[in-house]
Enzyme design. Sequence first.
Site, PDB file in Angstrom:
ATOM      1  N   LYS A  54       0.840  -1.207   0.000  1.00  0.00           N
ATOM      2  CA  LYS A  54       0.000   0.000   0.000  1.00  0.00           C
ATOM      3  C   LYS A  54       0.870   1.251   0.000  1.00  0.00           C
ATOM      4  O   LYS A  54       0.520   2.259  -0.628  1.00  0.00           O
ATOM      5  CB  LYS A  54      -0.934  -0.022   1.207  1.00  0.00           C
ATOM      6  CG  LYS A  54      -1.951  -1.167   1.178  1.00  0.00           C
ATOM      7  CD  LYS A  54      -2.834  -1.132   2.402  1.00  0.00           C
ATOM      8  CE  LYS A  54      -3.781  -2.329   2.442  1.00  0.00           C
ATOM      9  NZ  LYS A  54      -3.047  -3.625   2.662  1.00  0.00           N
ATOM     10  N   CYS A  88      -7.060  -6.850   6.671  1.00  0.00           N
ATOM     11  CA  CYS A  88      -7.310  -7.918   5.712  1.00  0.00           C
ATOM     12  C   CYS A  88      -8.054  -9.033   6.436  1.00  0.00           C
ATOM     13  O   CYS A  88      -7.634 -10.191   6.435  1.00  0.00           O
ATOM     14  CB  CYS A  88      -6.004  -8.423   5.122  1.00  0.00           C
ATOM     15  SG  CYS A  88      -6.274  -9.504   3.701  1.00  0.00           S
TER      16      CYS A  88
END
Length: 449
Positions: A261, A380
């Site tokens: 990210k 996640c």
Amino acid sequence: MARDGAYANLELPSVLRQRHVRGRDAAFATELTYGTLRLQGLYDAIIAVAADRKASAIDPAVLDVIRLGAHQLLAMRVPDHAAVSATVAIARQHVSQGAGGFANAVLRRISERTREEWVQVVTADIVDPLQRLAVEHSHPEWIVRSLRAALIAHGSTPALADAELPDLLAAHNDPGPLTLVARPGLVEDEALEQAGATPLAIASTAWSLPAGDPGVLSAVRDGRAAVQDAGSQLVALALAEAQIEGTDRRWLDLCAGPGGKAGLLAALALQRGAVLRANEVTPHRAELVRHTLAGAIDAGADVEVSVEDGRLVGAAEPGVYDRVLVDAPCTGLGALRRRPESRWRRTPEDLTELGPLQRDLLGSALDAVRPGGLVAYATCSPHIGETTLVVKDVLKHRTDAELVDVRPWLRDRAGDTVTGVGAEGESWAQLWTHRHGTDSMFIALLRRR
């Protein structure tokens, strides 16, 4: 298999490269390894019947070999005689002659039925439908129950959750596409098209590579593109695109390792003239972040990689940053298709251990962001103990933060908002593997008041 704590998705590619295994052989080895790990629970139930003893009573090395043979027999296009003979040879060579004979007998019994027939056999006496799904789809029962609860928490009725749950579990056993991120401004679409990649509809930066080693692509080697799940890309894009008042110069990725990210944020920061600090608590993972950010840094991105406990950043730099990402450590229950052994390693106790850390990191991020600035909290995992409950608990103890609706900023390649991410009226979003083809990422957006 992977009993030393290693993760197959990290170790296997390295082993294949070291042994110069490529092409179809590499694809076969990958499917055999990942598939066996994913379906280990189902195979153990089948092996127990075929061997007439509990799987736990079989020598672990022999059990691993039989699992590999079972996967070839029940889930791969390998002729029965070839699967049995090759597996028996491995047992004899690497364990013992006796192990070879035992493996031969068990695998021949397994070969007498199809996978569907074996599922009927091993679930015949199970009354509880969730227990039955756990065996059929090879998940620990606590994970099956947690996923059902998460579906209901994000807008499904119990009946709809029961209807969707088999699809979600099945999606975890499908490896899915190899997804690349095209870091904006660093790589042209034509370069990825020439390499055989095709654009994915779910995110403006997402591409699918049908087969092969992504490391052979020059764009991946030099960091202009990378392997990254599309759900992770949507998280970074949403934080970067959400409307903000005032300055927009300093960005922070509080838990950046291994850097996926941060790599996308760095490319976006370069386009916007922003500075990114990518923080990681361990030096080893910080090095992974530096490697991941190399392409953006070479292109001129202003990036600092730091090593610090994220829980302390807010107190050390209060009100400094305009945008902060908290990609919190979690159980990873949303990425079970990519991390095939995670389902067998995680326990409910992990939630108890991770919960305080997740809350402290979100609190630190809210301290580090300036009034009017934005914090994205992402995991996640769809487990409500790592997602909505964390956000609610932190907000309950603060008067200087509020939820912002993140859903308008989750946009697909066409610019339309991504649907199916939660109940009407919710401000956070939950992606689902069976609905969106991504990891089951959760994201909430908060503004410091």
